[in-house]
Design an enzyme around this catalytic site. Structure first.
Site, PDB file in Angstrom:
ATOM      1  N   HIS A 184      57.541   9.070  52.174  1.00 21.52           N
ATOM      2  CA  HIS A 184      56.863  10.088  51.374  1.00 21.52           C
ATOM      3  C   HIS A 184      57.788  10.834  50.404  1.00 21.52           C
ATOM      4  O   HIS A 184      57.310  11.596  49.575  1.00 21.52           O
ATOM      5  CB  HIS A 184      56.194  11.116  52.291  1.00 21.52           C
ATOM      6  CG  HIS A 184      55.043  10.557  53.077  1.00 21.52           C
ATOM      7  ND1 HIS A 184      53.997   9.904  52.494  1.00 21.52           N
ATOM      8  CD2 HIS A 184      54.795  10.552  54.414  1.00 21.52           C
ATOM      9  CE1 HIS A 184      53.122   9.527  53.416  1.00 21.52           C
ATOM     10  NE2 HIS A 184      53.589   9.891  54.592  1.00 21.52           N
ATOM     11  N   ARG A 212      63.975   6.676  57.312  1.00 17.64           N
ATOM     12  CA  ARG A 212      62.584   6.367  57.640  1.00 17.64           C
ATOM     13  C   ARG A 212      62.086   5.390  56.596  1.00 17.64           C
ATOM     14  O   ARG A 212      62.030   5.704  55.408  1.00 17.64           O
ATOM     15  CB  ARG A 212      61.685   7.599  57.659  1.00 17.64           C
ATOM     16  CG  ARG A 212      60.226   7.175  57.961  1.00 17.64           C
ATOM     17  CD  ARG A 212      59.296   8.322  58.246  1.00 17.64           C
ATOM     18  NE  ARG A 212      58.945   9.089  57.062  1.00 17.64           N
ATOM     19  CZ  ARG A 212      57.985  10.032  57.038  1.00 17.64           C
ATOM     20  NH1 ARG A 212      57.313  10.309  58.147  1.00 17.64           N
ATOM     21  NH2 ARG A 212      57.728  10.702  55.940  1.00 17.64           N
ATOM     22  N   ASP A 247      71.926  -2.642  57.112  1.00 14.65           N
ATOM     23  CA  ASP A 247      73.095  -3.269  56.487  1.00 14.65           C
ATOM     24  C   ASP A 247      73.844  -2.295  55.585  1.00 14.65           C
ATOM     25  O   ASP A 247      75.054  -2.417  55.389  1.00 14.65           O
ATOM     26  CB  ASP A 247      72.683  -4.505  55.677  1.00 14.65           C
ATOM     27  CG  ASP A 247      72.337  -5.692  56.568  1.00 14.65           C
ATOM     28  OD1 ASP A 247      72.621  -5.637  57.784  1.00 14.65           O
ATOM     29  OD2 ASP A 247      71.770  -6.675  56.045  1.00 14.65           O
ATOM     30  N   GLU A 302      51.326   8.653  65.639  1.00 12.56           N
ATOM     31  CA  GLU A 302      50.619   9.553  64.730  1.00 12.56           C
ATOM     32  C   GLU A 302      49.217   9.070  64.386  1.00 12.56           C
ATOM     33  O   GLU A 302      48.552   9.660  63.530  1.00 12.56           O
ATOM     34  CB  GLU A 302      51.431   9.730  63.440  1.00 12.56           C
ATOM     35  CG  GLU A 302      51.869   8.413  62.804  1.00 12.56           C
ATOM     36  CD  GLU A 302      52.821   8.612  61.631  1.00 12.56           C
ATOM     37  OE1 GLU A 302      52.953   9.749  61.145  1.00 12.56           O
ATOM     38  OE2 GLU A 302      53.450   7.619  61.208  1.00 12.56           O
ATOM     39  N   ASP A 339      49.804  13.324  60.215  1.00 15.40           N
ATOM     40  CA  ASP A 339      48.911  12.203  60.487  1.00 15.40           C
ATOM     41  C   ASP A 339      48.319  12.303  61.890  1.00 15.40           C
ATOM     42  O   ASP A 339      47.181  11.867  62.118  1.00 15.40           O
ATOM     43  CB  ASP A 339      49.652  10.880  60.308  1.00 15.40           C
ATOM     44  CG  ASP A 339      49.830  10.513  58.844  1.00 15.40           C
ATOM     45  OD1 ASP A 339      49.060  11.017  58.008  1.00 15.40           O
ATOM     46  OD2 ASP A 339      50.737   9.732  58.523  1.00 15.40           O
TER      47      ASP A 339
END
Length: 255
Positions: free
Chosen positions: A46, A71, A85, A147, A173
């Site tokens: 987001h 995230r 990585d 969520e 959520d």
């Protein structure tokens, strides 16, 4: 390999602090990393960040002892492996609905024979140090977000998924899943009870529970309730709050 400070805190029975990076800039990441949070999360779901922003932001965070998390936007192995990585020491996967999806997230974060992560830690091996490939499966933190309505229904199975280190509550959520309007630090009884249920299920399964908060007061209460990590604030929230406080004070003083 460089030890994961978050796992060490958890082994010592101590809660960890997390802050959020929504602004796509290395300098913002560096400033937040120097404030003393145990971990920082670069948000690709987001926030304004794109994958091209992740490397310079991870480099900025690595100047400090703060543990870098990412995230991802979706439970997709490719960006998960890419973030690892580049040097992420923790991955947060949103919208996990069942044990199969949780296992998919774990597999992307673990080298064979445990998982399916491809070997190519281009920067991670330099950040993590000698022995990265051998120790990464034990040091990288895998969090899946609870969520959704389906996620709540499959809570126990998700928590029991081998390789999941923690469940992360996405309160906005989760509010939708409960038929509630999303709000920061939700005091609604049903919301609190559901969060406590998630916490209890995680601890019963022997894993950790993380609460996404919007401020210190709610985060402190979450720690008292037993949460093992709390997201306290974000770069964007701090910028807005700081600017507003100064402007409000000025207006108050000059009428």
């Amino acid at each position: 390999m460089r030890p994961n400070k978050i796992k060490q805190l958890w082994r010592d029975g101590k809660p960890a602090t997390l802050a959020w990076l929504s602004v796509s800039h290395g300098f913002t990441a560096e400033i937040m990393a120097r404030q003393g949070f145990d971990a920082l999360c670069i948000d690709l779901q987001h926030g304004t960040n794109e994958m091209n922003d992740v490397l310079p932001m991870l480099q900025a965070i690595s100047q400090t002892e703060t543990v870098p998390f990412v995230r991802v936007a979706w439970n997709d192995p490719a960006p998960i492996m890419r973030a690892l990585d580049l040097g992420a020491y923790g991955i947060i996967v949103p919208l996990v609905n069942n044990a199969e999806e949780a296992a998919k997230a774990v597999a992307a974060c673990r080298y064979p024979p445990v998982g399916m992560r491809s070997s190519g830690p281009v920067r991670a091996a330099h950040y993590g140090g000698a022995g990265y490939r051998a120790a990464a499966n034990d040091e990288i933190v895998v969090m899946v977000m609870i969520e959704t309505k389906e996620g709540i229904e499959n809570l126990e199975a998700i928590c029991a998924t081998p390789g999941v280190d923690a469940v992360y509550i996405g309160p906005a959520d989760l509010s939708y899943a409960l038929g509630l309007e999303p709000r920061a630090d939700n005091p609604d009884k049903l919301h609190l009870e559901t969060c406590n249920r998630i916490l209890a299920a995680a601890h019963k399964a022997g894993i950790k529970a993380v609460m996404h908060c919007a401020g210190a007061a709610f985060a402190a209460d979450a720690v008292k309730r037993g949460f093992d990590m709390v997201m306290v604030t974000s770069d964007l929230s701090c910028m807005i709050a700081g600017a507003k406080a100064q402007l409000d004070e000025l207006k108050g003083k000059i009428g």
